[in-house]
Design a protein around this motif. Structure first.
Motif, PDB file in Angstrom:
ATOM      1  N   ASP A 160     -19.308  -9.038  41.815  1.00  8.98           N
ATOM      2  CA  ASP A 160     -19.427  -7.334  42.403  1.00  8.98           C
ATOM      3  C   ASP A 160     -18.954  -7.613  43.965  1.00  8.98           C
ATOM      4  OD1 ASP A 160     -21.510  -8.985  43.426  1.00  8.98           O
ATOM      5  OD2 ASP A 160     -22.974  -7.223  42.846  1.00  8.98           O
ATOM      6  N   HIS A 161     -18.157  -8.558  44.311  1.00 11.85           N
ATOM      7  CA  HIS A 161     -17.824  -8.872  45.674  1.00 11.85           C
ATOM      8  C   HIS A 161     -16.340  -8.940  45.990  1.00 11.85           C
ATOM      9  CE1 HIS A 161     -21.749 -10.626  45.737  1.00 11.85           C
ATOM     10  NE2 HIS A 161     -21.807 -10.184  47.005  1.00 11.85           N
ATOM     11  N   LEU A 162     -15.959  -8.339  46.874  1.00 17.54           N
ATOM     12  CA  LEU A 162     -14.398  -8.266  46.995  1.00 17.54           C
ATOM     13  C   LEU A 162     -14.109  -9.147  48.365  1.00 17.54           C
ATOM     14  CD1 LEU A 162     -11.893  -6.747  46.240  1.00 17.54           C
ATOM     15  CD2 LEU A 162     -12.260  -5.170  48.073  1.00 17.54           C
ATOM     16  N   VAL A 163     -13.462 -10.338  48.339  1.00 17.70           N
ATOM     17  CA  VAL A 163     -13.265 -11.277  49.181  1.00 17.70           C
ATOM     18  C   VAL A 163     -11.979 -11.170  49.887  1.00 17.70           C
ATOM     19  CG1 VAL A 163     -13.332 -13.849  49.921  1.00 17.70           C
ATOM     20  CG2 VAL A 163     -14.742 -13.018  48.196  1.00 17.70           C
ATOM     21  N   VAL A 164     -12.089 -10.786  51.225  1.00 18.95           N
ATOM     22  CA  VAL A 164     -11.053 -10.482  52.117  1.00 18.95           C
ATOM     23  C   VAL A 164     -10.592 -11.734  52.826  1.00 18.95           C
ATOM     24  CG1 VAL A 164      -9.721  -9.227  53.603  1.00 18.95           C
ATOM     25  CG2 VAL A 164     -11.396  -8.134  52.264  1.00 18.95           C
ATOM     26  N   SER A 165      -9.656 -12.531  52.736  1.00 21.74           N
ATOM     27  CA  SER A 165      -9.208 -13.649  53.496  1.00 21.74           C
ATOM     28  C   SER A 165      -7.844 -13.525  54.037  1.00 21.74           C
ATOM     29  CB  SER A 165      -9.436 -14.846  52.725  1.00 21.74           C
ATOM     30  OG  SER A 165      -8.484 -15.044  51.639  1.00 21.74           O
ATOM     31  N   GLY A 166      -7.586 -14.552  54.872  1.00 28.34           N
ATOM     32  CA  GLY A 166      -6.240 -14.726  55.765  1.00 28.34           C
ATOM     33  C   GLY A 166      -6.564 -14.890  57.261  1.00 28.34           C
ATOM     34  N   GLU A 167      -5.363 -14.647  57.841  1.00 27.10           N
ATOM     35  CA  GLU A 167      -5.594 -14.852  59.409  1.00 27.10           C
ATOM     36  C   GLU A 167      -4.770 -13.652  60.218  1.00 27.10           C
ATOM     37  OE1 GLU A 167      -3.560 -18.180  62.149  1.00 27.10           O
ATOM     38  OE2 GLU A 167      -4.489 -19.245  60.318  1.00 27.10           O
ATOM     39  N   VAL A 168      -5.467 -13.334  61.209  1.00 30.09           N
ATOM     40  CA  VAL A 168      -4.804 -12.387  62.021  1.00 30.09           C
ATOM     41  C   VAL A 168      -4.850 -12.759  63.433  1.00 30.09           C
ATOM     42  CG1 VAL A 168      -5.533 -10.571  60.606  1.00 30.09           C
ATOM     43  CG2 VAL A 168      -7.199 -11.142  62.226  1.00 30.09           C
ATOM     44  N   ALA A 169      -4.337 -11.942  64.487  1.00 30.27           N
ATOM     45  CA  ALA A 169      -4.066 -12.719  65.782  1.00 30.27           C
ATOM     46  C   ALA A 169      -5.190 -11.905  66.668  1.00 30.27           C
ATOM     47  CB  ALA A 169      -2.855 -11.771  66.357  1.00 30.27           C
ATOM     48  N   SER A 170      -6.026 -10.837  66.133  1.00 31.81           N
ATOM     49  CA  SER A 170      -7.044 -10.333  67.142  1.00 31.81           C
ATOM     50  C   SER A 170      -8.253  -9.783  66.358  1.00 31.81           C
ATOM     51  CB  SER A 170      -6.630  -9.636  68.023  1.00 31.81           C
ATOM     52  OG  SER A 170      -6.360  -8.239  67.271  1.00 31.81           O
ATOM     53  N   GLN A 171      -9.380  -9.735  67.070  1.00 33.65           N
ATOM     54  CA  GLN A 171     -10.586  -9.257  66.492  1.00 33.65           C
ATOM     55  C   GLN A 171     -10.248  -7.708  66.306  1.00 33.65           C
ATOM     56  OE1 GLN A 171     -13.406 -10.693  65.664  1.00 33.65           O
ATOM     57  NE2 GLN A 171     -14.532  -9.023  65.309  1.00 33.65           N
ATOM     58  N   GLU A 172      -9.614  -7.055  66.934  1.00 32.35           N
ATOM     59  CA  GLU A 172      -9.185  -5.742  66.598  1.00 32.35           C
ATOM     60  C   GLU A 172      -8.466  -5.660  65.520  1.00 32.35           C
ATOM     61  OE1 GLU A 172      -8.704  -7.298  69.668  1.00 32.35           O
ATOM     62  OE2 GLU A 172     -10.353  -6.274  70.609  1.00 32.35           O
ATOM     63  N   ARG A 173      -7.665  -6.450  65.188  1.00 30.06           N
ATOM     64  CA  ARG A 173      -6.933  -6.413  63.833  1.00 30.06           C
ATOM     65  C   ARG A 173      -7.538  -6.593  62.713  1.00 30.06           C
ATOM     66  NH1 ARG A 173      -1.090  -6.148  62.647  1.00 30.06           N
ATOM     67  NH2 ARG A 173      -1.113  -5.137  64.669  1.00 30.06           N
ATOM     68  N   ARG A 174      -8.465  -7.534  62.742  1.00 28.21           N
ATOM     69  CA  ARG A 174      -9.512  -8.036  61.692  1.00 28.21           C
ATOM     70  C   ARG A 174      -9.972  -6.749  61.525  1.00 28.21           C
ATOM     71  NH1 ARG A 174     -14.733  -9.470  62.572  1.00 28.21           N
ATOM     72  NH2 ARG A 174     -15.811 -10.459  60.694  1.00 28.21           N
ATOM     73  N   ALA A 175     -10.898  -5.960  62.426  1.00 33.55           N
ATOM     74  CA  ALA A 175     -11.533  -4.831  62.193  1.00 33.55           C
ATOM     75  C   ALA A 175     -10.666  -3.731  61.348  1.00 33.55           C
ATOM     76  CB  ALA A 175     -12.092  -4.329  63.503  1.00 33.55           C
TER      77      ALA A 175
END
Length: 86
Positions: free
Chosen positions: A31-46
């Protein structure tokens, strides 16, 4: 959510003008959706997480997105973000 829907969500993240992130991966684990990867900033992550939430999968979101760090004297580095449930 099935695997095809997870791929569709990855495509939505890649094509959404707010994110345009090609390296984000979505996995369904119970029942979990795991989101992974790499982004350049905290804002992009959000923003990536915001796009995921907009698709209202009904699953708890587990955030495993890492932030890219500027290369320093020791070379590239990564910061691990603690998983959190929504």
């Amino acid at each position: 959510m099935n695997e095809q829907q997870a791929r569709d969500l990855e495509r939505a993240i890649a094509t959404d003008p707010r994110t345009n992130e090609l390296g984000i991966r979505i996995q369904v684990r119970g029942d979990h959706l795991v989101v992974s990867g790499e982004v350049a900033s905290q804002e992009r992550r959000a923003t990536v997480i915001e796009v995921v939430r907009e698709h209202d999968t009904g699953l708890d979101i587990v955030d495993h997105i890492m932030l890219s760090a500027e290369p320093g004297p020791g070379g590239p580095d990564h910061e691990q973000i603690d998983p959190r449930r929504s």
